[in-house]
Write a protein that holds these residues in place. Structure first.
Motif, PDB file in Angstrom:
ATOM      1  N   LEU A  53       3.596  -1.481  14.941  1.00 48.36           N
ATOM      2  CA  LEU A  53       4.114  -0.182  15.361  1.00 48.36           C
ATOM      3  C   LEU A  53       5.642  -0.185  15.409  1.00 48.36           C
ATOM      4  N   GLU A  54       6.209  -1.271  15.952  1.00 44.24           N
ATOM      5  CA  GLU A  54       7.669  -1.336  16.053  1.00 44.24           C
ATOM      6  C   GLU A  54       8.321  -1.409  14.670  1.00 44.24           C
ATOM      7  N   GLU A  55       7.761  -2.220  13.791  1.00 47.07           N
ATOM      8  CA  GLU A  55       8.339  -2.343  12.452  1.00 47.07           C
ATOM      9  C   GLU A  55       8.228  -1.026  11.684  1.00 47.07           C
ATOM     10  N   LEU A  56       7.137  -0.309  11.881  1.00 50.85           N
ATOM     11  CA  LEU A  56       7.003   1.002  11.239  1.00 50.85           C
ATOM     12  C   LEU A  56       8.018   1.990  11.818  1.00 50.85           C
ATOM     13  N   GLY A  57       8.256   1.902  13.120  1.00 54.55           N
ATOM     14  CA  GLY A  57       9.282   2.741  13.735  1.00 54.55           C
ATOM     15  C   GLY A  57      10.662   2.416  13.189  1.00 54.55           C
ATOM     16  N   ASP A  58      10.940   1.115  13.024  1.00 53.08           N
ATOM     17  CA  ASP A  58      12.237   0.687  12.497  1.00 53.08           C
ATOM     18  C   ASP A  58      12.441   1.184  11.073  1.00 53.08           C
ATOM     19  N   VAL A  59      11.408   1.044  10.256  1.00 45.93           N
ATOM     20  CA  VAL A  59      11.499   1.498   8.862  1.00 45.93           C
ATOM     21  C   VAL A  59      11.719   3.006   8.812  1.00 45.93           C
ATOM     22  N   ALA A  60      10.973   3.743   9.627  1.00 54.17           N
ATOM     23  CA  ALA A  60      11.137   5.203   9.663  1.00 54.17           C
ATOM     24  C   ALA A  60      12.555   5.574  10.097  1.00 54.17           C
ATOM     25  N   GLY A  61      13.087   4.846  11.077  1.00 56.12           N
ATOM     26  CA  GLY A  61      14.440   5.116  11.533  1.00 56.12           C
ATOM     27  C   GLY A  61      15.482   4.855  10.460  1.00 56.12           C
ATOM     28  N   LEU A  62      15.339   3.741   9.767  1.00 61.01           N
ATOM     29  CA  LEU A  62      16.283   3.412   8.699  1.00 61.01           C
ATOM     30  C   LEU A  62      16.194   4.423   7.557  1.00 61.01           C
ATOM     31  N   ASN A  63      15.029   5.045   7.402  1.00 58.59           N
ATOM     32  CA  ASN A  63      14.868   6.102   6.399  1.00 58.59           C
ATOM     33  C   ASN A  63      15.206   7.487   6.950  1.00 58.59           C
ATOM     34  N   LYS A  64      15.667   7.532   8.201  1.00 61.01           N
ATOM     35  CA  LYS A  64      16.055   8.772   8.872  1.00 61.01           C
ATOM     36  C   LYS A  64      14.892   9.755   9.018  1.00 61.01           C
ATOM     37  N   ASP A  65      13.699   9.207   9.102  1.00 61.61           N
ATOM     38  CA  ASP A  65      12.521  10.029   9.384  1.00 61.61           C
ATOM     39  C   ASP A  65      12.306   9.978  10.890  1.00 61.61           C
ATOM     40  N   TRP A  66      13.080  10.790  11.607  1.00 59.30           N
ATOM     41  CA  TRP A  66      13.126  10.676  13.058  1.00 59.30           C
ATOM     42  C   TRP A  66      11.799  11.016  13.722  1.00 59.30           C
ATOM     43  N   ASP A  67      11.084  12.001  13.209  1.00 54.96           N
ATOM     44  CA  ASP A  67       9.810  12.372  13.819  1.00 54.96           C
ATOM     45  C   ASP A  67       8.800  11.228  13.741  1.00 54.96           C
ATOM     46  N   LYS A  68       8.756  10.581  12.605  1.00 55.34           N
ATOM     47  CA  LYS A  68       7.826   9.473  12.451  1.00 55.34           C
ATOM     48  C   LYS A  68       8.241   8.307  13.347  1.00 55.34           C
ATOM     49  N   ALA A  69       9.544   8.035  13.402  1.00 53.98           N
ATOM     50  CA  ALA A  69      10.034   6.958  14.266  1.00 53.98           C
ATOM     51  C   ALA A  69       9.703   7.256  15.727  1.00 53.98           C
ATOM     52  N   LEU A  70       9.874   8.509  16.137  1.00 50.30           N
ATOM     53  CA  LEU A  70       9.549   8.890  17.516  1.00 50.30           C
ATOM     54  C   LEU A  70       8.070   8.712  17.804  1.00 50.30           C
ATOM     55  N   PHE A  71       7.236   8.993  16.824  1.00 48.12           N
ATOM     56  CA  PHE A  71       5.794   8.809  17.002  1.00 48.12           C
ATOM     57  C   PHE A  71       5.479   7.344  17.319  1.00 48.12           C
ATOM     58  N   TYR A  72       6.038   6.436  16.522  1.00 46.16           N
ATOM     59  CA  TYR A  72       5.751   5.004  16.715  1.00 46.16           C
ATOM     60  C   TYR A  72       6.380   4.473  17.998  1.00 46.16           C
ATOM     61  N   TYR A  73       7.645   4.798  18.247  1.00 45.19           N
ATOM     62  CA  TYR A  73       8.296   4.298  19.454  1.00 45.19           C
ATOM     63  C   TYR A  73       7.675   4.910  20.705  1.00 45.19           C
ATOM     64  N   GLY A  74       7.302   6.194  20.615  1.00 46.16           N
ATOM     65  CA  GLY A  74       6.649   6.830  21.754  1.00 46.16           C
ATOM     66  C   GLY A  74       5.334   6.156  22.088  1.00 46.16           C
TER      67      GLY A  74
END
Length: 231
Positions: free
Chosen positions: A52-73
């Motif tokens: 989950l964290e690595e997927l959040g990190d990847v989403a963040g680096l791709n500036k997909d903030w909604d997806k990153a928020l989903f994983y980090y949340g």
């Protein structure tokens, strides 16, 4: 809204962390491999924290903030006492706030602040969360919670955790308010104590961009180069 919130990635780059090294490792190919691998893991283990964290990190680096928020949340709910999850959630929320209208962004500020404060509550030594709150209090207008004194307060706490980060953060505050002689003093102290490329580069950038002294910047960078060549 960019004058209000400049969080997570810029803040981490400013602080004394290994973020640049981590960021450079995520080229596009590795990004895709990491995403695919962890999505596969989640199919059989939907609560796998690392995935989950690595997927959040990847989403963040791709500036997909909604997806990153989903994983980090999800991480903050699965493991609510892990400080870094709250820090990453707050930072990502800050980045999303840059892309929405100002009224919606204003409504997000409380959640951003609480996320960083929660990270520090859970881990008082969380350096990056201190940096994030310093930046937040600097960039917010006073009428919605900005405060130089609070920024300095977190800088003082940072000084107790890491003298180099403490001096860098205080220099950053002084630079922000255009007290350049004072900023120079703190940046020089950071160089003296830390001696890292980051501290030298911060001082050089300050000379070049704020003091209109490119020659001083060149001297500082040459000093760093000579010290490291000698070693």
């Amino acid at each position: 809204m960019k004058w209000i919130l400049v969080l997570l990635f810029p803040v981490v780059l400013y602080s004394q962390t290994n973020y640049e090294k981590a960021k450079s490792a995520y080229d596009k190919e590795l990004n895709e491999k990491t995403r695919a691998k962890n999505e596969l893991v989640l199919k059989s283990d939907p609560h796998n924290l690392k995935a989950l964290e690595e997927l959040g990190d990847v989403a963040g680096l791709n500036k997909d903030w909604d997806k990153a928020l989903f994983y980090y949340g999800k991480l903050t709910r699965l493991k609510p006492k892990e400080a870094n999850y709250h820090y990453k959630y707050g930072g990502t929320l800050g980045m999303k706030a840059l892309e929405v209208n100002k009224f919606k962004a204003l409504g997000m500020i409380g959640d951003i602040k609480r996320s960083f404060e929660k990270a520090i509550e859970l881990d008082p030594k969380h350096i990056d969360a201190h940096w994030a709150l310093i930046e937040l209090y600097l960039k917010l207008p006073a009428v919605i919670g900005g405060s130089e004194s609070k920024a300095i307060g977190y800088s003082n706490k940072l000084m107790a955790l890491s003298s180099v980060d403490g001096y860098l953060s205080r220099g950053h505050i002084e630079e922000y308010y255009e007290r350049y002689k004072s900023a120079e003093y703190y940046y020089k102290k950071a160089v003296e104590l830390g001696g890292s490329k980051h501290t030298y580069q911060t001082l050089a950038n300050f000379y070049k961009n704020k003091m209109d002294a490119p020659e001083k910047a060149k001297i500082i960078l040459e000093e760093y180069k000579q010290k490291n060549t000698a070693n």
